[in-house]
Write a protein that holds these residues in place. Structure first.
Motif, PDB file in Angstrom:
ATOM      1  N   GLY A  54      -2.797 -25.678  22.227  1.00 25.84           N
ATOM      2  CA  GLY A  54      -4.423 -25.349  22.531  1.00 25.84           C
ATOM      3  C   GLY A  54      -3.948 -23.942  23.490  1.00 25.84           C
ATOM      4  O   GLY A  54      -4.814 -23.156  23.240  1.00 25.84           O
ATOM      5  N   LEU A  55      -3.294 -23.984  24.360  1.00 22.54           N
ATOM      6  CA  LEU A  55      -2.761 -23.141  25.328  1.00 22.54           C
ATOM      7  C   LEU A  55      -2.451 -21.861  24.480  1.00 22.54           C
ATOM      8  O   LEU A  55      -2.934 -20.686  24.866  1.00 22.54           O
ATOM      9  N   ALA A 104      -3.622 -21.027  21.539  1.00 18.19           N
ATOM     10  CA  ALA A 104      -4.630 -20.689  20.852  1.00 18.19           C
ATOM     11  C   ALA A 104      -5.544 -19.819  21.664  1.00 18.19           C
ATOM     12  O   ALA A 104      -6.234 -18.673  21.566  1.00 18.19           O
ATOM     13  N   ILE A 105      -5.589 -20.558  23.074  1.00 14.03           N
ATOM     14  CA  ILE A 105      -6.479 -20.080  24.333  1.00 14.03           C
ATOM     15  C   ILE A 105      -5.951 -18.652  24.392  1.00 14.03           C
ATOM     16  O   ILE A 105      -6.701 -17.561  24.743  1.00 14.03           O
ATOM     17  N   SER A 106      -4.557 -18.398  24.626  1.00 11.18           N
ATOM     18  CA  SER A 106      -4.017 -17.206  25.055  1.00 11.18           C
ATOM     19  C   SER A 106      -4.217 -16.119  24.002  1.00 11.18           C
ATOM     20  O   SER A 106      -4.561 -15.135  24.416  1.00 11.18           O
ATOM     21  N   THR A 129      -6.643 -16.020  21.926  1.00 12.38           N
ATOM     22  CA  THR A 129      -8.147 -15.861  21.958  1.00 12.38           C
ATOM     23  C   THR A 129      -8.311 -14.707  23.023  1.00 12.38           C
ATOM     24  O   THR A 129      -9.009 -13.836  22.971  1.00 12.38           O
ATOM     25  N   GLY A 130      -7.904 -15.185  23.942  1.00 22.30           N
ATOM     26  CA  GLY A 130      -8.047 -14.359  25.440  1.00 22.30           C
ATOM     27  C   GLY A 130      -7.448 -12.972  25.326  1.00 22.30           C
ATOM     28  O   GLY A 130      -8.251 -11.941  25.400  1.00 22.30           O
TER      29      GLY A 130
END
Lengths: 414, 731
Positions: free
Chosen positions: B614-615, B617-619, B621-622
């Motif tokens: 998840g992290l 993916a968030i990174s 995406t960010g």
């Protein structure tokens, strides 16, 4: 070693080196260093009392973070300003902060450049709130029509350690700052064929006077007073005089609004100098009862700045307001601008023109009398180093004046 | 550019801070009358200079400044010879600041003075031993904070006025004093919370103890003996060199221990008087002398021989070979100790002390060449066993008979009691613990002197009649009973460092802490420490909790217990109860938080892969969002405008324009008007002139003119915004 000179101690270089460090020192940096040193002493010796001192330093930092944020809670600002002023005037302004949330008394607030017409003026409010106002003097440095907009408020409450900023709304307030004008006592114009001297101080012919141009045959309806009897007697028929309407009391001032032709910064910008010259001349002429108009720039629908020559207080107000708001933001060739103004030419008008571009534009062909040129040395306005320079008297040219960055405009009009 | 200070409160705060800093130095450097005189002197000197700077214009006379500086230099040189380099430097700091005070007119001068004062206060705090110093720290903090606030106010006023501007008329409005006090209270509350609740790291003690011989603690014959190994012959006319002790002092080291007299309540000695301060991470049994020969009512030393030791190359004395165990380092600062014995923990390995030679007895006792004087401080390291909490002395008794010696008139009842109490245990350690437990549980602590009847020794009266006494009785009883069951034992007299004052960070060893306990020899282990006195804790492995709040609770409880033992009733018990309640509340909170943390940690551990994914993916995406931030801002702007009521569209459009243009580094600058900002934008996007002007007009009309835009106007603004956005979005 020359007599009287202090003996070199050999310390000048290290002292100068230490002085250079000064610019890197800031209170937060020094505070952090002292905190680290205190902690190091406490840690090395395991001394609880020194830890207590360190705790006070930590407490000061934490209170600074929370305090600054707290002081910047929702509020608005109200400024009371005079409606008009001129560049160089000191005006009285009143600032008050209206908190919309607790705390209702705010401390140690700083507003950096809250007045767009005085960018060097900052405002520091030690204590402010619902019932307190701060009155102070502000020096008007920039011209323009200003509406007070949101102001950025900084706060490093209470110790100056942690600085935070926030934008607060300002209640509507406006001020018009007119350009600086110089008192005009004497102003030389280039000599014209029909004038031996061109002092504007002498009253010029009023509007409506006609200039004899030529003769023609009499036609029905011509004014009998215009019959040229000598020519009529010579030719055996009635001959009348033809007149041109002259406007010897009218002056056009045409500014160059092309930003590419200007240089400089702040009040030393070449366009600002041009505006000051234009404002000074226009004010003098209109107050003297003469007619003066200003123009400049060119867009598809015509000149950007266009106020035909007129007289009177209302016109003066309009001219000054226009000069207050005009900006060099119209990249149009100056010759094109002048060409667009040709339909507005009337014989006898005095045209005052400005040359900022490096290339010397030719005088418009439609001008019957020489224009008065203010030719700017744009390169001098690009020079950022004016240390030791003194203001100089403007240089005289055959058709005008040479203006550089160190020209004393007051001397121009004396 | 710095301008002269115009705030009187700044000078007052600075005066108080400088005076308190001088006080911080004075209270730790001299006695009370000398300290009071010093404080008064510096208050006048510092205040005079600051008063001059506040009331006079222009630079002070050069003779004044130079005169003060010269006096300071002279005093510094004098103190260099009298008090040492540290005191001389501190004095020089004060004098130099006094010389600067008449010219103290800018913020930089004020900050420099604060730094000087902080250095002096740090010195005072590092040398102070009394909790009352906290009051001085609090007062200094208040004044220093006030100076910081006023300096900040001064900085703001300097920035306000251009250099050539005339000063505003009237006095500068000063920061409200009440607000300043409230602010300081807030800082102290935060500081107090930090101080009480945040644990502190273990100290490193770098260069904390002076080593090397001082003139006071040297002795030529000892040094000769240490170098050659030969004991010098004592005869008439023999010289013992500098620092030699008279016979009276030598005999003090051999003075026997009378069990009928409590050393805690010696005549002329205040039991609450602090005799030394100890810095350690745990309570310590500090051994003085041990006694092996018992004669009914007194203990003596059968072996008074010592070996002389010289310091090693690093300046420290090697007392024993290093071995296995937990190394404990501690520092001791002497206030008042009798004799020349240095109290050390069991199995001391190294000793750092300002002495040129020491004498070490076989049982581990260490003696200085001269009586210990007030102000002496030393550091040592000892080894504690890893597998059990009792300190163990490692000297091996070659001949055990002295440690099994019983008095000639030894009562068989004592032996029978010992056999009976230890019958259930099988190992020597078990028997010793049984005896210890019996004495702790069956006998009461009391300062009352035991009155013996005819034919009954004081020890018998204690064990069988009164069943109450002071620590010498308890220790003697256990030592004798151990010998009765053939366990070698000895009585040790020393000090118990158990009262840790978390405010100062030192264990406060009082006269009341002078104590006697027992060491019993266990084969394979060594001389283990036993505590038969019920009023004192059995040796534990406990260390300081690390949080001041809990340590304060323990400290006040210990003080109140000692006062109760002395028959005193004081406020300390109430304070102890308060701290106990605070500590319990904090403990409950910490426990709950820890439970939550453990739960979260467990969940994170169980789902670590998913979280990592998840992290990541968030990174990702960010990162993508950052690359396309302009597009995203543009999209968001359109959504916002779509949802904005018609009346507010011009305002919202302008705000969104600022944000979108800001992503292209065309954000609105500080102090920039709307027109100026849009002119600047227009210089980059010349073709957007009409659209920008439309938005500017609509914004000004709505913001300042209070006009509500019509539908057509709002639509026009939206179309203009759309055009601008698409152009800016394109880059």
């Amino acid at each position: 070693m020359p007599v009287g000179q202090p003996e070199a101690t050999g310390l000048e270089s290290p002292i100068a080196g230490l002085a250079r460090l000064d610019r890197y020192l800031s209170l937060p940096l020094v505070f952090a260093f002292l905190g680290a040193a205190t902690f190091a002493v406490a840690w090395n010796r395991g001394i609880a009392l020194v830890y207590a001192l360190f705790a006070v330093l930590v407490g000061a930092v934490l209170v600074s973070v929370a305090g600054a944020r707290w002081m910047l809670r929702d509020a608005s600002v109200r400024f009371a300003l005079p409606g008009e002023a001129s560049v160089g005037d000191w005006i009285y302004a009143t600032a008050s902060v209206i908190p919309r949330a607790r705390p209702y008394s705010r401390h140690l607030l700083q507003m950096r450049s809250p007045y767009p017409f005085a960018p060097a003026q900052h405002l520091f409010l030690t204590v402010c709130g619902r019932d307190t106002q701060r009155s102070h003097r502000v020096l008007c440095e920039r011209r323009g029509v200003f509406r007070m907009s949101d102001v950025v408020v900084a706060c490093a409450y209470p110790f100056g350690l942690v600085n935070m900023k926030r934008s607060w709304a300002v209640e509507p307030a406006a001020i018009t700052v007119y350009p600086r004008t110089y008192p005009v006592s004497r102003f030389d114009l280039p000599t014209a064929s029909h004038r031996t001297s061109g002092e504007l101080e002498r009253p010029a012919p009023s509007v409506g006077q006609e200039l004899f141009r030529e003769t023609r045959d009499y036609r029905s309806g011509d004014n009998p007073r215009h019959i040229h009897w000598r020519s009529s007697a010579r030719h055996g028929r009635l001959i009348v005089k033809q007149f041109d309407a002259i406007a010897t009391s009218e002056t056009w001032i045409v500014l160059d609004l092309d930003p590419g032709n200007h240089a400089g910064q702040g009040e030393d910008h070449s366009f600002e100098r041009a505006v000051e010259i234009a404002a000074s001349i226009a004010a003098h002429l209109i107050r003297s009862g003469l007619r003066c108009g200003i123009a400049g720039g060119l867009r598809e629908d015509g000149p950007v700045l266009m106020l035909p020559p007129a007289a009177g207080g209302a016109h003066l107000q309009a001219v000054m307001a226009a000069l207050a708001g005009v900006q060099a933001n119209c990249p149009a060739d100056y010759r094109s601008v002048l060409a667009a103004l040709a339909p507005h030419y009337r014989r006898g008008q005095q045209w005052i023109l400005f040359q900022h571009a490096h290339a010397r534009p030719a005088a418009p062909a439609f001008l019957r009398r020489p224009a008065l040129w203010f030719r700017f040395d744009t390169g001098s306005f690009s020079d950022t180093d004016l240390s030791g320079r003194r203001l100089r008297v403007p240089g005289r040219l055959a058709d005008g004046f040479a203006i550089s960055r160190d020209t004393d405009l007051a001397a121009l009009f004396r | 550019m710095m301008q002269p200070i115009r705030i009187t409160g700044l000078y007052v705060g600075l005066w108080i801070a400088l005076t308190l800093s001088a006080a911080a130095r004075a209270v730790v450097s001299g006695d009370a009358p000398q300290a009071m005189l010093g404080i008064f002197f510096w208050a006048v000197v510092q205040g005079g200079g600051l008063w001059y700077a506040r009331t006079r214009e222009g630079a002070p006379p050069k003779t004044l400044v130079d005169g003060i500086a010269l006096i300071g230099m002279g005093v510094c040189v004098l103190q260099l010879f009298l008090d040492g380099i540290l005191q001389a430097m501190l004095s020089l700091l004060l004098w130099l600041q006094a010389a600067r005070n008449p010219a103290l007119t800018t913020r930089r001068d004020a900050y420099f003075a604060l730094c000087i004062s902080l250095a002096l206060v740090v010195f005072g705090a590092s040398e102070a031993r009394s909790s009352a110093f906290v009051v001085l720290l609090a007062a200094y903090g208040l004044s220093a904070l006030a100076v910081l606030v006023y300096c900040h106010q001064q900085a703001g006023l300097e920035r306000e006025l251009p250099a050539e501007a005339p000063a505003p008329g009237g006095d500068v409005k000063s920061f409200p004093l009440g607000h300043l006090v409230a602010l300081s209270v807030g800082v102290f509350l935060v500081a107090l919370s930090w101080y009480l609740l945040v644990p502190r790291p273990d100290p490193i003690h770098f260069a904390a103890v002076p080593t090397g011989g001082g003139d006071k603690y040297s002795r030529e014959d000892w040094e000769r003996e240490a170098r050659t190994g030969t004991v010098p012959q004592r005869g008439p006319g023999s010289k013992s060199g500098r620092g030699s002790r008279p016979a009276k002092q030598e005999s003090k080291a051999d003075e026997p221990l009378d069990i009928t007299r409590s050393n805690q309540r010696a005549p002329g000695v205040d039991p609450n008087a602090i005799v030394m301060y100890v810095q350690s991470d745990r309570p310590l049994y500090l051994r003085g002398r041990s006694f092996d020969r018992f004669e009914n009512d007194r203990w003596s030393r059968s072996d008074t021989g010592t070996r002389k030791l010289l310091p090693q190359d690093d300046g420290k004395f090697r007392l024993s070979a290093s071995g296995e165990g937990v190394k404990v380092e501690y520092l001791a600062h002497v206030v008042s100790l009798p004799g020349s014995v240095l109290p050390l923990s069991a199995h001391a390995v190294t000793l750092a002390a300002p002495a040129s030679v020491i004498a070490a007895a076989r049982d581990g006792a260490v003696f200085l060449p001269a009586p210990v004087e007030p102000g002496f401080h030393y550091g040592a390291s000892s080894l504690l066993p890893e597998d059990q909490p009792r300190p163990v002395a490692r000297d091996v008794p070659g001949d055990r008979s002295p440690y099994l010696q019983l008095p000639e008139e030894f009562s068989s009842r004592i032996g029978e009691l010992a056999e009976r109490v230890s019958a259930s245990a099988t190992s020597p350690l078990g028997k010793a613990v049984a005896l210890e437990t019996h004495l702790r549980s069956a006998y009461a602590y009391s300062f009352e002197t035991v009155f013996t009847s005819q034919g009954v020794t004081p020890l018998e009266a204690f064990l069988f009649d009164t069943r109450r006494g002071h620590c010498e009785f308890f220790a003697s009883a256990m030592a004798v009973m151990l010998r009765a069951i053939a366990i070698p034992s000895r009585v040790v007299h020393g000090y118990l460092a158990q009262n840790f004052n978390p405010v100062t960070g030192f264990y406060e060893v009082r006269a009341f802490d002078g104590h006697a306990w027992v060491e019993g020899y266990v084969d394979g282990t060594g001389w283990m420490t036993f505590e038969p006195t019920a009023a004192y804790p059995v040796p534990q492995r406990e260390q300081q909790t690390g949080t001041t709040l809990f340590d304060l609770k323990t400290y006040t409880e210990g003080l109140s217990l000692q006062e109760a033992l002395q028959g005193k009733i004081s406020l300390t018990a109430s304070v102890a109860a308060l701290f106990r309640q605070l500590a319990e509340a904090w403990h409950a909170l910490v426990f709950q938080l820890r439970s939550w943390f453990d739960a979260v940690a467990g969940w994170v551990g169980a789902h670590s892969l998913a979280l990592a994914a998840g992290l990541a993916a968030i990174s990702a995406t960010g990162a993508l969002a950052y690359r396309g931030r302009v597009r995203l801002l543009w999209l968001w702007a359109r959504i916002v405008l779509f949802a904005t009521p018609r009346a507010k569209i011009p305002l919202a459009a302008f705000r969104q324009l600022e944000r979108v243009a800001g992503a292209r580094r065309l954000g609105r600058l500080e102090g920039e008007t709307v027109e100026e900002y849009l002119d600047r934008v227009e210089r980059t996007y010349v073709e957007l002139h009409a659209e920008l002007r439309r938005i500017a007009r609509a914004f000004n009309a709505a913001r300042y003119g209070g006009e509500t835009p019509s539908s057509a106007e709002a639509d026009g603004v939206l179309r203009a915004f759309q055009t601008i956005g698409m152009r800016v979005n394109a880059g």
